[in-house]
Design a protein around this motif. Structure first.
Motif, PDB file in Angstrom:
ATOM      1  N   VAL A  22       0.874  -1.169   0.000  1.00 35.82           N
ATOM      2  CA  VAL A  22       0.000   0.000   0.000  1.00 35.82           C
ATOM      3  C   VAL A  22       0.909   1.215   0.000  1.00 35.82           C
ATOM      4  O   VAL A  22       1.781   1.351   0.869  1.00 35.82           O
ATOM      5  CB  VAL A  22      -0.936   0.003   1.225  1.00 35.82           C
ATOM      6  CG1 VAL A  22      -1.774   1.275   1.250  1.00 35.82           C
ATOM      7  CG2 VAL A  22      -1.840  -1.220   1.210  1.00 35.82           C
ATOM      8  N   ILE A  23       0.709   2.078  -0.999  1.00 33.79           N
ATOM      9  CA  ILE A  23       1.547   3.266  -1.149  1.00 33.79           C
ATOM     10  C   ILE A  23       0.666   4.499  -1.251  1.00 33.79           C
ATOM     11  O   ILE A  23      -0.540   4.406  -1.451  1.00 33.79           O
ATOM     12  CB  ILE A  23       2.464   3.179  -2.393  1.00 33.79           C
ATOM     13  CG1 ILE A  23       1.619   3.120  -3.666  1.00 33.79           C
ATOM     14  CG2 ILE A  23       3.416   2.010  -2.294  1.00 33.79           C
ATOM     15  CD1 ILE A  23       2.397   3.402  -4.930  1.00 33.79           C
ATOM     16  N   GLN A  24       1.328   5.642  -1.143  1.00 35.75           N
ATOM     17  CA  GLN A  24       0.652   6.918  -1.322  1.00 35.75           C
ATOM     18  C   GLN A  24       1.567   7.838  -2.106  1.00 35.75           C
ATOM     19  O   GLN A  24       2.771   7.898  -1.840  1.00 35.75           O
ATOM     20  CB  GLN A  24       0.320   7.539   0.037  1.00 35.75           C
ATOM     21  CG  GLN A  24      -0.414   8.847  -0.051  1.00 35.75           C
ATOM     22  CD  GLN A  24      -0.685   9.433   1.325  1.00 35.75           C
ATOM     23  OE1 GLN A  24       0.119   9.314   2.246  1.00 35.75           O
ATOM     24  NE2 GLN A  24      -1.824  10.075   1.467  1.00 35.75           N
ATOM     25  N   PHE A  25       1.012   8.532  -3.072  1.00 33.31           N
ATOM     26  CA  PHE A  25       1.743   9.576  -3.781  1.00 33.31           C
ATOM     27  C   PHE A  25       1.467  10.864  -3.025  1.00 33.31           C
ATOM     28  O   PHE A  25       0.314  11.227  -2.799  1.00 33.31           O
ATOM     29  CB  PHE A  25       1.262   9.712  -5.225  1.00 33.31           C
ATOM     30  CG  PHE A  25       1.578   8.527  -6.079  1.00 33.31           C
ATOM     31  CD1 PHE A  25       2.812   8.400  -6.686  1.00 33.31           C
ATOM     32  CD2 PHE A  25       0.636   7.522  -6.282  1.00 33.31           C
ATOM     33  CE1 PHE A  25       3.111   7.300  -7.476  1.00 33.31           C
ATOM     34  CE2 PHE A  25       0.926   6.420  -7.065  1.00 33.31           C
ATOM     35  CZ  PHE A  25       2.161   6.314  -7.663  1.00 33.31           C
ATOM     36  N   ARG A  26       2.530  11.556  -2.613  1.00 37.06           N
ATOM     37  CA  ARG A  26       2.340  12.782  -1.853  1.00 37.06           C
ATOM     38  C   ARG A  26       3.457  13.761  -2.173  1.00 37.06           C
ATOM     39  O   ARG A  26       4.485  13.373  -2.745  1.00 37.06           O
ATOM     40  CB  ARG A  26       2.256  12.489  -0.367  1.00 37.06           C
ATOM     41  CG  ARG A  26       3.482  11.878   0.238  1.00 37.06           C
ATOM     42  CD  ARG A  26       3.245  11.510   1.681  1.00 37.06           C
ATOM     43  NE  ARG A  26       4.513  11.345   2.370  1.00 37.06           N
ATOM     44  CZ  ARG A  26       4.621  11.063   3.643  1.00 37.06           C
ATOM     45  NH1 ARG A  26       3.537  10.907   4.371  1.00 37.06           N
ATOM     46  NH2 ARG A  26       5.797  10.923   4.206  1.00 37.06           N
ATOM     47  N   PRO A  27       3.287  15.023  -1.799  1.00 40.83           N
ATOM     48  CA  PRO A  27       4.344  16.003  -2.074  1.00 40.83           C
ATOM     49  C   PRO A  27       5.629  15.635  -1.337  1.00 40.83           C
ATOM     50  O   PRO A  27       5.595  15.181  -0.192  1.00 40.83           O
ATOM     51  CB  PRO A  27       3.777  17.316  -1.545  1.00 40.83           C
ATOM     52  CG  PRO A  27       2.301  17.102  -1.473  1.00 40.83           C
ATOM     53  CD  PRO A  27       2.094  15.641  -1.225  1.00 40.83           C
ATOM     54  N   ALA A  28       6.741  15.828  -2.003  1.00 45.59           N
ATOM     55  CA  ALA A  28       8.041  15.536  -1.393  1.00 45.59           C
ATOM     56  C   ALA A  28       8.410  16.661  -0.428  1.00 45.59           C
ATOM     57  O   ALA A  28       7.915  17.787  -0.549  1.00 45.59           O
ATOM     58  CB  ALA A  28       9.099  15.397  -2.479  1.00 45.59           C
ATOM     59  N   PRO A  29       9.273  16.375   0.520  1.00 41.00           N
ATOM     60  CA  PRO A  29       9.730  17.434   1.430  1.00 41.00           C
ATOM     61  C   PRO A  29      10.436  18.542   0.654  1.00 41.00           C
ATOM     62  O   PRO A  29      10.966  18.310  -0.440  1.00 41.00           O
ATOM     63  CB  PRO A  29      10.710  16.718   2.355  1.00 41.00           C
ATOM     64  CG  PRO A  29      10.532  15.268   2.130  1.00 41.00           C
ATOM     65  CD  PRO A  29       9.867  15.092   0.814  1.00 41.00           C
ATOM     66  N   PRO A  30      10.467  19.734   1.189  1.00 40.59           N
ATOM     67  CA  PRO A  30      11.092  20.861   0.477  1.00 40.59           C
ATOM     68  C   PRO A  30      12.568  20.644   0.160  1.00 40.59           C
ATOM     69  O   PRO A  30      13.083  21.216  -0.795  1.00 40.59           O
ATOM     70  CB  PRO A  30      10.930  22.045   1.433  1.00 40.59           C
ATOM     71  CG  PRO A  30       9.987  21.615   2.486  1.00 40.59           C
ATOM     72  CD  PRO A  30       9.881  20.136   2.457  1.00 40.59           C
ATOM     73  N   THR A  31      13.259  19.820   0.919  1.00 37.11           N
ATOM     74  CA  THR A  31      14.691  19.601   0.690  1.00 37.11           C
ATOM     75  C   THR A  31      14.951  18.600  -0.442  1.00 37.11           C
ATOM     76  O   THR A  31      16.097  18.436  -0.854  1.00 37.11           O
ATOM     77  CB  THR A  31      15.356  19.078   1.968  1.00 37.11           C
ATOM     78  OG1 THR A  31      14.684  17.887   2.390  1.00 37.11           O
ATOM     79  CG2 THR A  31      15.286  20.119   3.078  1.00 37.11           C
ATOM     80  N   SER A  32      13.917  17.955  -0.928  1.00 37.44           N
ATOM     81  CA  SER A  32      14.077  16.937  -1.963  1.00 37.44           C
ATOM     82  C   SER A  32      14.277  17.567  -3.338  1.00 37.44           C
ATOM     83  O   SER A  32      13.836  18.691  -3.598  1.00 37.44           O
ATOM     84  CB  SER A  32      12.836  16.040  -1.992  1.00 37.44           C
ATOM     85  OG  SER A  32      12.925  15.123  -3.044  1.00 37.44           O
ATOM     86  N   HIS A  33      14.920  16.831  -4.223  1.00 34.02           N
ATOM     87  CA  HIS A  33      15.077  17.274  -5.606  1.00 34.02           C
ATOM     88  C   HIS A  33      13.825  16.977  -6.422  1.00 34.02           C
ATOM     89  O   HIS A  33      13.705  17.428  -7.553  1.00 34.02           O
ATOM     90  CB  HIS A  33      16.280  16.577  -6.259  1.00 34.02           C
ATOM     91  CG  HIS A  33      17.590  16.933  -5.623  1.00 34.02           C
ATOM     92  ND1 HIS A  33      18.170  18.171  -5.751  1.00 34.02           N
ATOM     93  CD2 HIS A  33      18.421  16.213  -4.828  1.00 34.02           C
ATOM     94  CE1 HIS A  33      19.301  18.201  -5.072  1.00 34.02           C
ATOM     95  NE2 HIS A  33      19.480  17.016  -4.497  1.00 34.02           N
ATOM     96  N   HIS A  34      12.918  16.227  -5.858  1.00 40.18           N
ATOM     97  CA  HIS A  34      11.699  15.820  -6.553  1.00 40.18           C
ATOM     98  C   HIS A  34      10.504  16.583  -6.000  1.00 40.18           C
ATOM     99  O   HIS A  34      10.518  17.034  -4.851  1.00 40.18           O
ATOM    100  CB  HIS A  34      11.469  14.309  -6.371  1.00 40.18           C
ATOM    101  CG  HIS A  34      12.603  13.481  -6.865  1.00 40.18           C
ATOM    102  ND1 HIS A  34      12.788  13.176  -8.184  1.00 40.18           N
ATOM    103  CD2 HIS A  34      13.636  12.900  -6.195  1.00 40.18           C
ATOM    104  CE1 HIS A  34      13.873  12.443  -8.327  1.00 40.18           C
ATOM    105  NE2 HIS A  34      14.415  12.260  -7.131  1.00 40.18           N
ATOM    106  N   LYS A  35       9.478  16.703  -6.825  1.00 35.95           N
ATOM    107  CA  LYS A  35       8.261  17.390  -6.393  1.00 35.95           C
ATOM    108  C   LYS A  35       7.342  16.461  -5.609  1.00 35.95           C
ATOM    109  O   LYS A  35       6.637  16.898  -4.709  1.00 35.95           O
ATOM    110  CB  LYS A  35       7.511  17.958  -7.589  1.00 35.95           C
ATOM    111  CG  LYS A  35       8.252  19.070  -8.289  1.00 35.95           C
ATOM    112  CD  LYS A  35       7.474  19.598  -9.467  1.00 35.95           C
ATOM    113  CE  LYS A  35       8.282  20.683 -10.159  1.00 35.95           C
ATOM    114  NZ  LYS A  35       7.617  21.188 -11.346  1.00 35.95           N
TER     115      LYS A  35
END
Length: 158
Positions: free
Chosen positions: A67-80
């Motif tokens: 079970v997964i969730q797509f969610r916003p990445a933390p601000p420090t991440s290179h990904h959105k």
């Protein structure tokens, strides 16, 4: 290999779930997670209590799921956006879904509890107009109703 499209994070108990899988299932689960991070959309949305989450089939016999969730990445991440692993395990008796619900449910249950509490408070509260009006029944009886002119009665039929 192509650059990852999503960041990855996991619930601490989900990492323990992965470690607890049989070796061949763990390998397949890690391969699926790698594919998801690189942009595979091989997952299906869940409904009901787990709305907003997705299920991923781990093995060809679909006995194991994640079970997964797509969610916003933390601000420090290179990904959105990031893929957040909530649970991994056997589908038997919906074990993986129960685990996911227990790990995510308290937030939803707290919202439900506060909404229920608000309804209870509203039911217990009194209208502001009720304060202005006396709560006791007036002491004087209502004026007697004058009988209207007697209407002629039909004779009962036998």
């Amino acid at each position: 290999m192509s650059r990852a499209r999503f960041a990855f994070s996991a619930h601490p108990d989900a990492i323990a779930d992965l470690r607890g899988l049989p070796d061949d299932m763990r390998d397949l689960a890690l391969l699926e997670l790698q594919n998801l991070v690189h942009g595979s959309d091989d997952c299906l949305p869940l409904k009901g209590r787990l709305a907003g989450f997705h299920k991923v089939y781990v093995d060809p016999s679909v006995s194991y799921r994640m079970v997964i969730q797509f969610r916003p990445a933390p601000p420090t991440s290179h990904h959105k956006r990031e893929i957040y692993l909530v649970a991994a395990g056997s589908r038997k008796d919906y074990a993986v879904y129960r685990a996911a619900h227990l790990r995510t449910g308290p937030h939803q249950d707290a919202e439900t509890a506060s909404a229920s509490e608000a309804r209870v408070q509203a039911a217990r509260s009194r209208s502001p107009r009720a304060v202005d009006q006396p709560t006791a029944v007036p002491a004087s009886p209502p004026a007697a109703v004058q009988p209207a002119a007697a209407a002629p009665r039909k004779a009962p039929q036998r």
